[in-house]
Every structure is written in structure tokens, then in C-alpha cells.
Design an enzyme around this catalytic site. Structure first.
Site, PDB file in Angstrom:
ATOM      1  N   GLU B 122      36.989  47.807  45.294  1.00  0.00           N
ATOM      2  CA  GLU B 122      36.178  48.576  46.241  1.00  0.00           C
ATOM      3  C   GLU B 122      34.775  48.811  45.712  1.00  0.00           C
ATOM      4  OE1 GLU B 122      36.289  49.655  49.464  1.00  0.00           O
ATOM      5  OE2 GLU B 122      37.881  48.147  49.266  1.00  0.00           O
ATOM      6  N   SER B 208      33.934  33.007  30.101  1.00  0.00           N
ATOM      7  CA  SER B 208      34.159  32.360  31.393  1.00  0.00           C
ATOM      8  C   SER B 208      34.696  30.932  31.334  1.00  0.00           C
ATOM      9  CB  SER B 208      32.880  32.371  32.230  1.00  0.00           C
ATOM     10  OG  SER B 208      32.349  33.664  32.340  1.00  0.00           O
ATOM     11  N   HIS B 337      40.957  35.065  44.483  1.00  0.00           N
ATOM     12  CA  HIS B 337      40.576  34.650  43.127  1.00  0.00           C
ATOM     13  C   HIS B 337      39.644  35.694  42.502  1.00  0.00           C
ATOM     14  CE1 HIS B 337      38.958  32.437  39.758  1.00  0.00           C
ATOM     15  NE2 HIS B 337      37.747  32.555  40.262  1.00  0.00           N
ATOM     16  N   SER B 338      38.683  36.154  43.290  1.00  0.00           N
ATOM     17  CA  SER B 338      37.740  37.163  42.814  1.00  0.00           C
ATOM     18  C   SER B 338      37.081  37.780  44.037  1.00  0.00           C
ATOM     19  CB  SER B 338      36.658  36.517  41.940  1.00  0.00           C
ATOM     20  OG  SER B 338      35.776  35.742  42.754  1.00  0.00           O
TER      21      SER B 338
END
EC number: 1.2.4.4
Lengths: 353, 400
Positions: B122, B208, B337-338
Site C-alpha cells: 500500500e 538484483s 511479481h512486484s
């Protein structure tokens, strides 16, 4: 003609490597060639640091260039061992060892084969400390690789890839010109708290011989060495090419009465801008030479910085004498490399500018 | 003589060897032929009269029928589980019989992670943080495995293992500090959200690039072995990352160099939008292990006890025997996924709902707890309220 080129190469390497000054106070010395100097450095490291390990392809039996001869017998198979044939694995594995604080000395069999490990070096090793806010690092990693032309290496046994790595903040890149330099610089790389890449000029492994201290010693990184002082032109190179420009300096003195200042850069990243700029401010002329291709080669970085810092001191455009922008050829190697004639010619043009 | 005839077959009749020659052949040890061989070439006892393959590269029998080995993907490696989908123990001898306190910690870690995920997702939608990745559906893989390790075992993760840190009591404030990049972030605000790291809790900072941690974890395990540390290294990665060359490198190095490492693959069905049918054609990741000489198992990743049992045993043996173990935990990525992804573009809401409602690690454990009398509706309500308050407070302070 080929014979002349090869003979000349051997002659100028043996004719004094200019490091007599460095031998003071370093104890007993021994005649060593470059690969023996490397072995000596590795021997010293494993003796001093019980966490140090050496690994890579074929290092166990002594290595394809004999750099690790005798070390497995002396220190054990858990400390000097072969890995599977996988450069990305070798470097990744080395990073992991270093993350735990142990000393990792990885060998890549030829610098030409370092590219599969490029991601691990650039995206991981170089960024480990920064990205973790210094919670983790792989500073105790050193990667060694044979580098540069060897007379018959062609595309995949002759490359000088230092420029690819120069573009990567977070690692150090070092190239020695002689056995004495190699041992001291390699020991500094191993001690350095940053991941280091140490390129060893393979043509010098046997051809370069000098007295090298048996005990450990270090030569500081990021310090260029003025191996000959001069007043008219600054010549900068690293590795094998230092010997070429030394000979060019003699030629210039003899034929043109021009006095050259010869600088061995030694560390490519971070490089010693101060020494080079100080020299150019004095001489007003700069010639940089490397075997690697011209475009994007490290000479371009030096040139760019020097013109920024020393613009008004320059008497002529900065000259770069480098390999051509082609893959490294086999039969055409003598024509490809920036030999003394090409360098002399460029120097003459600069003097007459 | 029959033996001489056999020798002639092997060597050719022109090189007929007498009795003495045969005696030499039978004993290629200290005397005889071995002496003439280079010191190091002791792999094969040469020559042999048994007509077995002598190749240094593989030990196997000869076969004279041309037949390709069929990859078995129809009935692949079975999925080990302890609880059924309703949280009931299937085989009582597999129940780890963990004490109430510990199982409650499992439950609270998983639910707190879930709550923190909601708050941070959120927060991204509100523009308070730049990016986030949730762990929905995979909480069991994190907590079950983390609980089976020692606190000092080194963890190399990919990016969807926050529950491991949660189980190790990493404070909410620090999770959020990293996501907000505020001055409390131990990572000094240098990386995108969810790139956690904690030296104290032996959790190596996330990066990453995928799968790069795999060979690194192997190196760390090798160093731990040399140091006689009695530590295992665990390396998490997804089924997508397992396609990377670094994964192949890591597996091969771990096996050849005999490293005490657990490879933990979270097979959650998707790599962003790429389903497993486009990621591999073999029997998942577990089937690759034997190809490298690695002990392997496939487990129900949504069954926290199965994950726990497998990891516990893998840890014990990895350290005792200095060999790698591969655990493929089957699970499902319930979330996108994101925050940069909308998974409705490539999968149906029905599919997601099935996993959310019918096979979720948190509900399965809750049913287990409830059937034991260790949890009830009132405690559930109170804990939900408490954990939401905790997470919301941490979120508000992080952003201020």
C-alpha cells in the site's frame, strides 16, 4: 623479419628492468622469472595467512604457466585446488570465500576468458561493499589472469581487457612490467581491502628475469613509477609495453636528441593522475601506448584527463599508439602490435608539431 | 589356455603374452604395469580382462541395445509433505513434534510478514516508497527453512525471502528503513526496496542480478568447511533464476568441492510472467540435482513442517558429510511479481484464488494450531489487531 621482432623483444626485456632501487632493505634475493615471482608471492601469502586459498582451472598441478608449482604439495589440497571449467563460477565462488573474510586468490586461465565472469566482477564484486552499506564486502578477493600478446596467441590468447574493467568503480586493476614489480604488486593486491584484478603479461613469464626478494614486500597500488626522467616528452605505458617505450626513449635520445620521461602506470584503476599530469606539465608532450585496441582503450581516459588538467601546458596533441580496432590476429601480430617504430614515428610527429 | 585366449582378444594375437605376462596383468599394483605409468594416472586399472568400460569420465556397464533415456516428467520426483491441505498430519512419524512456543513463532512470523507486506504494498501505491515485492503464499518456505537452521548459518537470498529475516527477529523498523531509504537504513539508502541485509543475523545483502548469489554461497560454504565452523550456508533462489548459468556453476562447484550448502529453490510457478512450462522442460529443479551428484528432494513448500523437516535433515547431513543438498520447495506466488507488475495480464484470478483459499501455508498451519488447541478465533483477532498496529506504526515512523 619475424625473427628480428622476436629477438628484439627478448633483448629489451632482459636488458635491465630498472628496479635496482627497489631492492634495498628487502633481504635476500633470488633470480626469478615472472612466473616464479608470482609463485613466490603466492607462497608468501599462503604461509602468512592461514585462510588464503588458490583456485581455478589446472592450478593443482602447477598451472598452465607454472605459477602455482609446488604450492599444493606445500599447503595442501584444501588450499590449492582445481575448480570445474567455469569462469563465472570461479569468480562467484571467490567472492563467496571473501565474504566470509577468508583470502581468495582466483586464477582465470587467460584474460581472454574473463568475460563470463564479467557480471560477477562488475555487478557483484565491485558493488558488494557499497550496496550493503559496508555490512558485507569481498575485499579479500584477488583475481589473476595472464594478459597481453605472446607472439602467436591470436584472438583468444593475447587480449588486454583492462579497459573494460577500468570503467567499473569498486575494483582495482593492476599490471606489472617485471618479476620484481609483479611480486610486490600482487602482494599489495592480495592485502588490499578491495577486490583486485591482477593481469600478468604472459610474454614476460619466462622472458623477464631479475633478482627478486625471497621475503614478502609490497609495492603501493595507484602509484605510477617514473622509471626514467626526461624533459621533452612523457611516455606512458604498462606491462610489456613499458619495455617498448623505454627503447623508444633511447632511440629518441640517440637519433633526435630528445629527452623522454618514461612512466609505468602500474595501476590502471584507480590510476595515478598526479604523477602523469606533473610530468606533462613539465614536458608538454604525452604519448600513451598499449596493445589493446585504440577505441575506448585506457589511453583515451588518460588523454581526456590530461587535456583537462594540463591543456595550456600541451605543445602538441596527445598521441596514442595502440592496437588496431580489430580482433587480435594470428599471423599478422607483428603488424598489429604498437611496436617501437610506430611509437617512434608518433613521437617524431609530436616533436615536429 | 582360456585366459591367454582372452588376453589375445584384448591385446591382439600378435602381442601374445605368456603366463608371466598374465600374472603381471592381474596385479597392476605396486609392481608390473603401473610402474610404467605416470604417477597421477591411477584412476583406471589397466588393462582389465573383464571387458568393462575403462573411461575415466564415467563408471558404468556396457549396453549393446540403442535406447535413449526418456526424461520422466509425467511422474516426476514426488512431493514430500507432512500435513494435508487442511493442516492435518498425514503420517504421525513425520510430525516433528515441535513445542507450542516454536510453532506459534512460525505462525506469528508468517502472519506478521503477511501484514507487513500489505502495509508496504500500500505504501508503494500511495507513493511513499518507490517499489515493493510481496511474499504472499511463500511464507511457509521462508519460516520452515529458517527455523531448521542455526542462527549463525549464513543466508544468501534472492529477493523473496523476507520471512527468513522475520523469523530471525529483524525489526519491522529496519525492514521499513530499507524500503524508505531513511537514515536508519543499515544499507545507507543505496538500494531499491526489499534489498535487505543484516550482518548480525547472517543474512547477506540482497542484490538484483538473479542467481549471482549461488556460486557465492558455495564459496562461503567452502570457507566455513575450512574453518571447521560447523555452519551450513543456505542459498535461496527461484525456479526462474535456476535457469541462469550461475546456478549451473554453483551446483557443479558445490558437488566437486564438497561444500556444506543447502540449495533451496522456491518453485512458485512464475518468473514474472513466464510460467514454468516456458522456463524448463525437465522435471523441475529437483531432477537436476542428481545430474550434478547432489542429494535432492522435492517438498510441499506450503507445508511448513515438510519444509522444516527437509531443511533440518539436509542441514545435519550437509555439515556432517560436507556435501550439498538441493531442496525444491513447490509453492505458488499469490501476489504479483512486484508493484510494477499486474499479473492479471498473464494468469486468471481463479488460479490465484485457488491457492489463496485452498492451499495457503498460513491457513494450513492455523488449522494445525487450532486442532491442537494452541490457537483460537479470539487470539487470531487479537493478534491481527496487534500486528497491524505494529506494522502501521513502523510504517508511519519510517516515512516521517
Amino acid at each position: 623479419m619475424m625473427d628480428d621482432v622476436i629477438n628484439q623483444s627478448v633483448l629489451w626485456i632482459q636488458a635491465g628492468l630498472g628496479t635496482k632501487m627497489g631492492l634495498q632493505d628487502k633481504g635476500q634475493t633470488q633470480k626469478m622469472n615472472l612466473f616464479q615471482a608470482v609463485t613466490s608471492a603466492l607462497d608468501n601469502s599462503l604461509a602468512k595467512d592461514p585462510t588464503a586459498v588458490i583456485f581455478g582451472e589446472d592450478v593443482a598441478f602447477g598451472g598452465v604457466f607454472r605459477c602455482t608449482v609446488g604450492l599444493r604439495d606445500k599447503y595442501g589440497k584444501d588450499r590449492v585446488f582445481n575448480t570445474p571449467l567455469c569462469e563465472q563460477g570461479i569468480v562467484g565462488f571467490g567472492i563467496g570465500i571473501a565474504v566470509t573474510g577468508a583470502t581468495a586468490i582466483a586464477e582465470i586461465q587467460f584474460a581472454d576468458y574473463i568475460f563470463p565472469a564479467f557480471d560477477q566482477i562488475v555487478n557483484e564484486a565491485a558493488k558488494y561493499r557499497y550496496r550493503s552499506g559496508d555490512l558485507f564486502n569481498c575485499g579479500s578477493l584477488t583475481i589473476r589472469a595472464p594478459w597481453g600478446c605472446v607472439g602467436h596467441g591470436a584472438l583468444y590468447h593475447s587480449q588486454s581487457p583492462e579497459a573494460f574493467f577500468a570503467h567499473c568503480p569498486g575494483i582495482k586493476v593492476v599490471v606489472p612490467r617485471s618479476p620484481f614489480q609483479a611480486k610486490g604488486l600482487l602482494l599489495s593486491c592480495i592485502e588490499d581491502k578491495n577486490p583486485c584484478i591482477f593481469f600478468e603479461p604472459k610474454i614476460l613469464y619466462r622472458a623477464a628475469v631479475e633478482q627478486v626478494p625471497v621475503e614478502p614486500y609490497s609495492i603501493p597500488l595507484s602509484q605510477a613509477e617514473v622509471i626514467q626522467e626526461g624533459s621533452d616528452v612523457t611516455l606512458v605505458a604498462w606491462g610489456t609495453q613499458v619495455h617498448v617505450i623505454r627503447e623508444v626513449a633511447s632511440m629518441a635520445q640517440e637519433k633526435l636528441g630528445v629527452s623522454c620521461e618514461v612512466i609505468d602506470l602500474r595501476t590502471i584503476l584507480p590510476w595515478d593522475m598526479d604523477t602523469v599530469c606533473k610530468s606533462v606539465i613539465k614536458t608538454g608532450r604525452l604519448l600513451i601506448s598499449h596493445e589493446a585496441p585504440l577505441t575506448g582503450g585506457f589511453a583515451s581516459e588518460i588523454s581526456s584527463t590530461v587535456q583537462e588538467e594540463c591543456f595550456l601546458n600541451l605543445e602538441a596533441p596527445i598521441s596514442r599508439v595502440c592496437g588496431y580496432d580489430t580482433p587480435f590476429p594470428h599471423i599478422f601480430e607483428p603488424f598489429y602490435i604498437p611496436d617501437k617504430w610506430k611509437c617512434y614515428d608518433a613521437l617524431r610527429k609530436m616533436i615536429n608539431y | 589356455m582360456a585366459v591367454a585366449a582372452a588376453a589375445a582378444r584384448v591385446w591382439g594375437s600378435s602381442r601374445g603374452l605368456g603366463q608371466a605376462g598374465l600374472l603381471l596383468l592381474r596385479r597392476p599394483g605396486a609392481r608390473g604395469l603401473a610402474r610404467s605409468l605416470p604417477q597421477r594416472q591411477v584412476q583406471q586399472h589397466f588393462p582389465s580382462l573383464d571387458d568393462k568400460p575403462q573411461f575415466p569420465g564415467a563408471s558404468a556397464e556396457f549396453v549393446d541395445k540403442l535406447e535413449f533415456i526418456q526424461p520422466n516428467v509425467i511422474s516426476g520426483i514426488p512431493v514430500y509433505r507432512v500435513m494435508d491441505r487442511q493442516g492435518q498430519i498425514i503420517n504421525p512419524s513425520e510430525d516433528p513434534h515441535l513445542p507450542q512456543e516454536k510453532v506459534l513463532k512460525f505462525y506469528k512470523s508468517m502472519t506478521l510478514l503477511n501484514t507487513m507486506d500489505r502495509i508496504l504494498y500500500e505504501s508503494q501505491r500511495q507513493g511513499r516508497i518507490s517499489f515493493y515485492m510481496t511474499n504472499y503464499g511463500e511464507e511457509g518456505t521462508h519460516v520452515g527453512s529458517a527455523a531448521a537452521l542455526d542462527n549463525t548459518d549464513l543466508v544468501f537470498g534472492q529477493y523473496r525471502e523476507a520471512g527468513v529475516l522475520m523469523y530471525r527477529d529483524y525489526p519491522l523498523e529496519l525492514f521499513m528503513a530499507q524500503c524508505y531509504g531513511n537514515s536508519s537504513d543499515l544499507g545507507k539508502g543505496r538500494q531499491m526496496p526489499v534489498h535487505y541485509g543484516c550482518k548480525e543475523r547472517h543474512f547477506v545483502t540482497i542484490s538484483s542480478p538473479l542467481a549471482t548469489q549461488i556460486p557465492q554461497a558455495v564459496g562461503a560454504a567452502y570457507a566455513a568447511k575450512r574453518a571447521n565452523a560447523n555452519r551450513v550456508v543456505i542459498c535461496y533462489f527461484g525456479e526462474g533464476a535456476a535457469s541462469e548459468g550461475d546456478a549451473h556453476a554453483g551446483f557443479n562447484f558445490a558437488a566437486t568441492l564438497e561444500c556444506p550448502i543447502i540449495f533451496f529453490c522456491r518453485n512458485n510457478g512464475y518468473a514474472i510472467s513466464t510460467p514454468t512450462s516456458e522456463q524448463y522442460r525437465g522435471d523441475g529443479i529437483a531432477a537436476r540435482g542428481p545430474g550434478y551428484g547432489i542429494m535432492s528432494i522435492r517438498v510441499d513448500g506450503n507445508d511448513v513442517f515438510a519444509v522444516y523437516n527437509a531443511t533440518k535433515e539436509a542441514r545435519r547431513r550437509a555439515v556432517a558429510e560436507n556435501q550439498p543438498f538441493l531442496i525444491e520447495a513447490m509453492t505458488y506466488r499469490i501476489g504479483h511479481h512486484s508493484t510494477s507488475d499486474d499479473s492479471s495480464a498473464y494468469r486468471s484470478v481463479d488460479e490465484v484464488n485457488y491457492w489463496d483459499k485452498q492451499d495457503h501455508p498460513i491457513s494450513r498451519l492455523r488449522h494445525y494450531l487450532q486442532s491442537r488447541g494452541w490457537w483460537d478465533e479470539e487470539q487470531e483477532k487479537a493478534w491481527r489487531k496487534q500486528s497491524r498496529k505494529k506494522a502501521a506504526w513502523a510504517g508511519a515512523s519510517a516515512g516521517s
